[in-house]
Scaffold this motif. Structure first.
Motif, PDB file in Angstrom:
ATOM      1  N   ALA A 369       0.814  -1.211  -0.049  1.00  0.00           N
ATOM      2  CA  ALA A 369       0.085   0.023  -0.130  1.00  0.00           C
ATOM      3  C   ALA A 369       0.836   1.233   0.105  1.00  0.00           C
ATOM      4  CB  ALA A 369      -0.846  -0.023   1.164  1.00  0.00           C
ATOM      5  N   PHE A 370       2.011   1.177   0.507  1.00  0.00           N
ATOM      6  CA  PHE A 370       3.113   2.244   0.289  1.00  0.00           C
ATOM      7  C   PHE A 370       3.203   2.682  -0.963  1.00  0.00           C
ATOM      8  CE2 PHE A 370       7.145   4.551   0.665  1.00  0.00           C
ATOM      9  CZ  PHE A 370       6.878   5.550   1.639  1.00  0.00           C
ATOM     10  N   ALA A 371       2.902   4.044  -1.567  1.00  0.00           N
ATOM     11  CA  ALA A 371       3.095   4.162  -2.785  1.00  0.00           C
ATOM     12  C   ALA A 371       4.084   4.993  -3.243  1.00  0.00           C
ATOM     13  CB  ALA A 371       1.882   5.188  -3.360  1.00  0.00           C
ATOM     14  N   HIS A 372       5.109   5.488  -2.392  1.00  0.00           N
ATOM     15  CA  HIS A 372       6.150   6.235  -2.792  1.00  0.00           C
ATOM     16  C   HIS A 372       7.329   5.459  -3.052  1.00  0.00           C
ATOM     17  CE1 HIS A 372       3.269   9.336  -1.524  1.00  0.00           C
ATOM     18  NE2 HIS A 372       3.334   8.955  -0.412  1.00  0.00           N
ATOM     19  N   ARG A 373       7.556   4.924  -4.323  1.00  0.00           N
ATOM     20  CA  ARG A 373       8.672   4.068  -4.560  1.00  0.00           C
ATOM     21  C   ARG A 373       9.621   4.596  -5.477  1.00  0.00           C
ATOM     22  NH1 ARG A 373       8.831  -0.195  -0.591  1.00  0.00           N
ATOM     23  NH2 ARG A 373       6.757  -0.804  -0.147  1.00  0.00           N
ATOM     24  N   ASP A 374       9.430   5.934  -5.656  1.00  0.00           N
ATOM     25  CA  ASP A 374      10.506   6.547  -6.610  1.00  0.00           C
ATOM     26  C   ASP A 374      11.178   7.621  -6.196  1.00  0.00           C
ATOM     27  OD1 ASP A 374       8.005   8.045  -6.372  1.00  0.00           O
ATOM     28  OD2 ASP A 374       7.994   8.444  -8.849  1.00  0.00           O
ATOM     29  N   ALA A 375      11.063   7.992  -4.771  1.00  0.00           N
ATOM     30  CA  ALA A 375      11.485   9.024  -4.223  1.00  0.00           C
ATOM     31  C   ALA A 375      13.137   8.954  -3.947  1.00  0.00           C
ATOM     32  CB  ALA A 375      10.885   9.160  -2.950  1.00  0.00           C
ATOM     33  N   MET A 376      13.816  10.182  -4.134  1.00  0.00           N
ATOM     34  CA  MET A 376      15.149  10.418  -3.975  1.00  0.00           C
ATOM     35  C   MET A 376      15.259  11.084  -2.258  1.00  0.00           C
ATOM     36  SD  MET A 376      18.218  12.376  -5.919  1.00  0.00           S
ATOM     37  CE  MET A 376      18.164  11.232  -7.478  1.00  0.00           C
ATOM     38  N   PHE A 377      14.542  11.994  -2.057  1.00  0.00           N
ATOM     39  CA  PHE A 377      14.284  12.720  -0.936  1.00  0.00           C
ATOM     40  C   PHE A 377      13.055  12.814  -0.383  1.00  0.00           C
ATOM     41  CE2 PHE A 377      18.336  14.293  -3.240  1.00  0.00           C
ATOM     42  CZ  PHE A 377      19.206  14.188  -2.171  1.00  0.00           C
ATOM     43  N   LEU A 378      12.891  12.903   0.922  1.00  0.00           N
ATOM     44  CA  LEU A 378      11.537  13.402   1.465  1.00  0.00           C
ATOM     45  C   LEU A 378      12.180  14.598   1.963  1.00  0.00           C
ATOM     46  CD1 LEU A 378       8.734  12.979   2.800  1.00  0.00           C
ATOM     47  CD2 LEU A 378      10.085  12.354   4.745  1.00  0.00           C
ATOM     48  N   LEU A 379      11.139  15.739   1.600  1.00  0.00           N
ATOM     49  CA  LEU A 379      11.428  17.141   2.173  1.00  0.00           C
ATOM     50  C   LEU A 379      10.370  17.476   3.352  1.00  0.00           C
ATOM     51  CD1 LEU A 379      12.441  20.164   2.151  1.00  0.00           C
ATOM     52  CD2 LEU A 379      10.928  20.565   0.383  1.00  0.00           C
ATOM     53  N   ALA A 380      10.999  17.622   4.271  1.00  0.00           N
ATOM     54  CA  ALA A 380       9.974  17.595   5.648  1.00  0.00           C
ATOM     55  C   ALA A 380      10.036  19.154   6.096  1.00  0.00           C
ATOM     56  CB  ALA A 380      10.143  16.529   6.542  1.00  0.00           C
ATOM     57  N   LEU A 381       8.871  19.674   6.372  1.00  0.00           N
ATOM     58  CA  LEU A 381       8.933  20.993   6.927  1.00  0.00           C
ATOM     59  C   LEU A 381       8.138  20.908   8.087  1.00  0.00           C
ATOM     60  CD1 LEU A 381       7.669  22.571   3.681  1.00  0.00           C
ATOM     61  CD2 LEU A 381       9.880  22.410   4.282  1.00  0.00           C
ATOM     62  N   ASP A 382       8.637  21.854   9.161  1.00  0.00           N
ATOM     63  CA  ASP A 382       7.692  21.862  10.502  1.00  0.00           C
ATOM     64  C   ASP A 382       7.899  23.212  11.270  1.00  0.00           C
ATOM     65  OD1 ASP A 382      10.049  21.671  12.887  1.00  0.00           O
ATOM     66  OD2 ASP A 382      10.824  20.477  10.852  1.00  0.00           O
ATOM     67  N   THR A 383       6.979  23.336  12.105  1.00  0.00           N
ATOM     68  CA  THR A 383       6.950  24.293  13.089  1.00  0.00           C
ATOM     69  C   THR A 383       6.436  23.876  14.481  1.00  0.00           C
ATOM     70  OG1 THR A 383       6.477  26.771  13.396  1.00  0.00           O
ATOM     71  CG2 THR A 383       4.680  25.217  12.466  1.00  0.00           C
ATOM     72  N   SER A 384       6.869  24.607  15.284  1.00  0.00           N
ATOM     73  CA  SER A 384       6.334  24.338  16.778  1.00  0.00           C
ATOM     74  C   SER A 384       6.109  25.512  17.521  1.00  0.00           C
ATOM     75  CB  SER A 384       7.514  23.385  17.507  1.00  0.00           C
ATOM     76  OG  SER A 384       8.530  24.134  17.536  1.00  0.00           O
ATOM     77  N   TRP A 385       5.194  25.245  18.582  1.00  0.00           N
ATOM     78  CA  TRP A 385       4.789  26.229  19.514  1.00  0.00           C
ATOM     79  C   TRP A 385       4.399  25.521  20.918  1.00  0.00           C
ATOM     80  CZ3 TRP A 385       2.088  24.347  15.250  1.00  0.00           C
ATOM     81  CH2 TRP A 385       0.831  23.858  15.585  1.00  0.00           C
ATOM     82  N   MET A 386       4.225  26.521  22.036  1.00  0.00           N
ATOM     83  CA  MET A 386       3.755  25.815  23.204  1.00  0.00           C
ATOM     84  C   MET A 386       2.309  26.054  23.293  1.00  0.00           C
ATOM     85  SD  MET A 386       6.493  24.585  24.051  1.00  0.00           S
ATOM     86  CE  MET A 386       6.277  24.081  25.823  1.00  0.00           C
ATOM     87  N   ALA A 387       1.723  25.050  24.211  1.00  0.00           N
ATOM     88  CA  ALA A 387       0.299  25.265  24.421  1.00  0.00           C
ATOM     89  C   ALA A 387      -0.282  26.601  25.168  1.00  0.00           C
ATOM     90  CB  ALA A 387      -0.359  24.177  25.268  1.00  0.00           C
ATOM     91  N   SER A 388       0.644  27.293  25.668  1.00  0.00           N
ATOM     92  CA  SER A 388       0.546  28.306  26.509  1.00  0.00           C
ATOM     93  C   SER A 388       0.965  29.439  25.490  1.00  0.00           C
ATOM     94  CB  SER A 388       1.499  28.347  27.575  1.00  0.00           C
ATOM     95  OG  SER A 388       2.981  28.458  27.182  1.00  0.00           O
ATOM     96  N   ASP A 389       1.139  29.314  24.296  1.00  0.00           N
ATOM     97  CA  ASP A 389       1.386  30.742  23.340  1.00  0.00           C
ATOM     98  C   ASP A 389       0.053  31.122  23.305  1.00  0.00           C
ATOM     99  OD1 ASP A 389       4.261  30.621  23.239  1.00  0.00           O
ATOM    100  OD2 ASP A 389       4.221  29.290  21.507  1.00  0.00           O
ATOM    101  N   PRO A 390      -0.014  32.513  22.757  1.00  0.00           N
ATOM    102  CA  PRO A 390      -1.373  33.124  22.341  1.00  0.00           C
ATOM    103  C   PRO A 390      -1.879  32.344  21.109  1.00  0.00           C
ATOM    104  CG  PRO A 390       0.302  34.588  22.913  1.00  0.00           C
ATOM    105  CD  PRO A 390       0.996  33.511  22.683  1.00  0.00           C
ATOM    106  N   ALA A 391      -3.190  32.322  21.013  1.00  0.00           N
ATOM    107  CA  ALA A 391      -3.928  31.816  19.781  1.00  0.00           C
ATOM    108  C   ALA A 391      -3.382  32.366  18.522  1.00  0.00           C
ATOM    109  CB  ALA A 391      -5.628  31.920  19.742  1.00  0.00           C
ATOM    110  N   SER A 392      -3.082  33.739  18.585  1.00  0.00           N
ATOM    111  CA  SER A 392      -2.382  34.240  17.379  1.00  0.00           C
ATOM    112  C   SER A 392      -1.094  33.699  16.715  1.00  0.00           C
ATOM    113  CB  SER A 392      -1.948  35.759  17.492  1.00  0.00           C
ATOM    114  OG  SER A 392      -1.341  36.089  18.600  1.00  0.00           O
ATOM    115  N   THR A 393      -0.190  33.098  17.888  1.00  0.00           N
ATOM    116  CA  THR A 393       1.187  32.385  17.619  1.00  0.00           C
ATOM    117  C   THR A 393       0.972  31.296  16.694  1.00  0.00           C
ATOM    118  OG1 THR A 393       2.226  33.511  19.507  1.00  0.00           O
ATOM    119  CG2 THR A 393       3.089  31.389  18.527  1.00  0.00           C
ATOM    120  N   LEU A 394      -0.130  30.596  17.181  1.00  0.00           N
ATOM    121  CA  LEU A 394      -0.314  29.176  16.587  1.00  0.00           C
ATOM    122  C   LEU A 394      -0.912  29.535  15.119  1.00  0.00           C
ATOM    123  CD1 LEU A 394      -2.934  26.537  17.845  1.00  0.00           C
ATOM    124  CD2 LEU A 394      -3.193  27.532  15.507  1.00  0.00           C
TER     125      LEU A 394
END
Length: 461
Positions: A369-394
């Protein structure tokens, strides 16, 4: 007994507690929090109606039957690391953590794993036999989620996916049937369990993997100044392209309130003298501020690559690349990384290119079922915050991640990695599953026709 649309009564819960050998926990009970809180605190507000920490497979069957009879949904929980918080729900959480037995046979290389086992459990069992298969680099990550979503590790260019090492699994379906699944028995369900995603077809109570002998290897950690980022990303990708499959790399840039750092981290299934030769083009083009290149045992290397996080809330977006990210893409990526809006989470944000391919790409796109059988790279992008941060930060962080993902999308195939689940991804059916989605829907109809196991981005939704 609860009716359709109504909550289970106290007598219903008492009945469940009496029916199982394990423990039933309700909000406010001691131990409820650890058993019901997702690793990703973005979803910490999701509170289950109850948790049953099962003692055996019979408990899983009783819990599923109970949930069906009282009209609440149920989700299985192993490590709780789902990026999208899918290991919790407002219904019943079936906690498999006590089912963590692992048995390894050094003569056959077979590793039998109970459905609640974590990476730490598996490594402890296989190390005495000096054998392994591709596994994750987080000690508390559950084997079920890793396998069912594919499972890519530092040795995957040689050993394939975690799912590729799977030779048998048992699945408890919504009707309470326990199905043994392999290449010949319930082969359709076995196919779906090799990369189709967890939580869709039933609860996997056990897995059997074929492990391979391990050897000594080497690891490296290279850190560079932000000013060298363009050169590092360009040359590191060239290194991967020409390196043997025994070599693996994660090339990344991370940014926090303290600034940005560029890193190239990985493993080579060979000695450090070979590794230095492979890395020479990169070491020649930019002088690292830190360079650790070491001969290691396989188990020392596993510890070297152990991933640690400050926790909190996070989001990720991924893209499958069949070619290196070109200079134009690197330029766009680095420019937007410099515009990260900030948060209270010390993990910050970033982008990384993981070396894929090798043995993984020698499996046909629809063989599993895993369909990605031609990949050379996985590009992964991420961001993080704290639950105590204001909603605007999220909101600023999610907006920034979406902008970054959209800006880099033209350089990828449109595919995304299911195990780095993005709950905001609208094109998830084709992005995760590509041409295999229609067949996954057919397997879903066959084994869970009433869609008892359902969630956002679940098969058939």
């Amino acid at each position: 007994m609860a009716g359709p649309g109504s909550a289970p009564s106290e007598s219903d819960w008492a009945g469940l507690a009496k029916a199982v050998s394990g423990r039933v926990l309700r909000p406010g009970d001691i131990g409820f929090g650890p058993a019901s809180t997702p690793f990703n605190e973005r979803f910490a507000a999701t509170t289950p109606a109850g948790v049953v920490t099962v003692a055996d497979t019979a408990d899983i069957r009783r819990a599923v039957q109970w949930a069906s009879s009282v009209g609440v949904g149920a989700v299985a929980r192993c490590g709780g690391h789902s990026y999208a918080g899918n290991s919790v729900s407002t219904g019943l959480v079936i906690d498999l953590s006590r089912l963590n037995t692992v048995t390894a046979d050094g003569s056959t290389g077979l590793v039998e794993v109970a459905g609640g086992a974590t990476m730490a459990d598996i490594y402890a069992a296989i190390q005495p036999h000096e054998m392994a298969f591709a596994l994750g680099n987080g000690a508390s990550v559950g084997i079920a989620g890793l396998t069912l979503g594919g499972g890519y590790g530092a040795t995957s260019r040689v050993h394939g996916l975690t799912a590729d090492a799977l030779v048998e699994t048992t699945v408890l379906t919504a009707d309470g049937e326990l199905l043994r699944c392999d290449a010949t028995e319930n082969a359709d369900l076995f196919w779906a369990c090799r990369g189709g995603g967890g939580g869709n077809f039933g609860i996997n109570t056990s897995f059997t993997f074929q492990a391979q002998p391990v050897s000594d290897c080497s690891t490296y950690l290279l850190l560079f100044d932000r000013s060298d980022a363009e050169k590092v990303f360009t040359v590191a990708q060239q290194v991967v392209r020409s390196a043997p499959e025994e070599f693996a790399a994660r090339t990344g840039i991370s940014t926090t309130s303290s600034g940005a750092i560029v890193s190239v981290i990985g493993q080579h299934l060979g000695p450090a003298v070979e590794l230095r030769e492979i890395l020479d083009p990169l070491l020649s083009v930019a002088g690292p501020v830190r360079a650790d290149i070491l001969d290691r045992t396989y188990w020392e290397a596993k510890d070297d690559l152990l991933h640690e996080t400050a926790g909190g809330a996070f989001a990720a977006r991924t893209s499958i690349l069949t070619e290196p990210l070109p200079d134009a893409g690197i330029e766009v990526m680095l420019a937007l990384i410099g515009k990260w809006p900030g948060s209270g989470n010390p993990d910050g944000a970033g982008a990384a290119l993981f070396s894929w391919g090798g043995a993984v790409n020698r499996v046909g796109v629809s063989e599993t079922a895993f369909a990605h059988r031609d990949a050379m790279f996985l590009l992964a992008l991420d961001t993080s915050w704290m639950a105590s941060d204001p909603a605007s930060t999220l909101q600023r962080n999610l907006g920034w991640l979406a902008e970054l993902g959209e800006a880099l999308a033209p350089f990828g195939t449109g595919g995304s990695y299911l195990n780095f689940t993005d709950p905001d991804l609208e094109s998830w059916r084709t992005a995760y599953h590509n041409v295999n989605y229609a067949r996954l829907v057919e397997v879903k109809k066959r084994h869970d026709p009433h869609r008892f196991f359902t969630f956002t981005q679940g098969i058939g939704t």
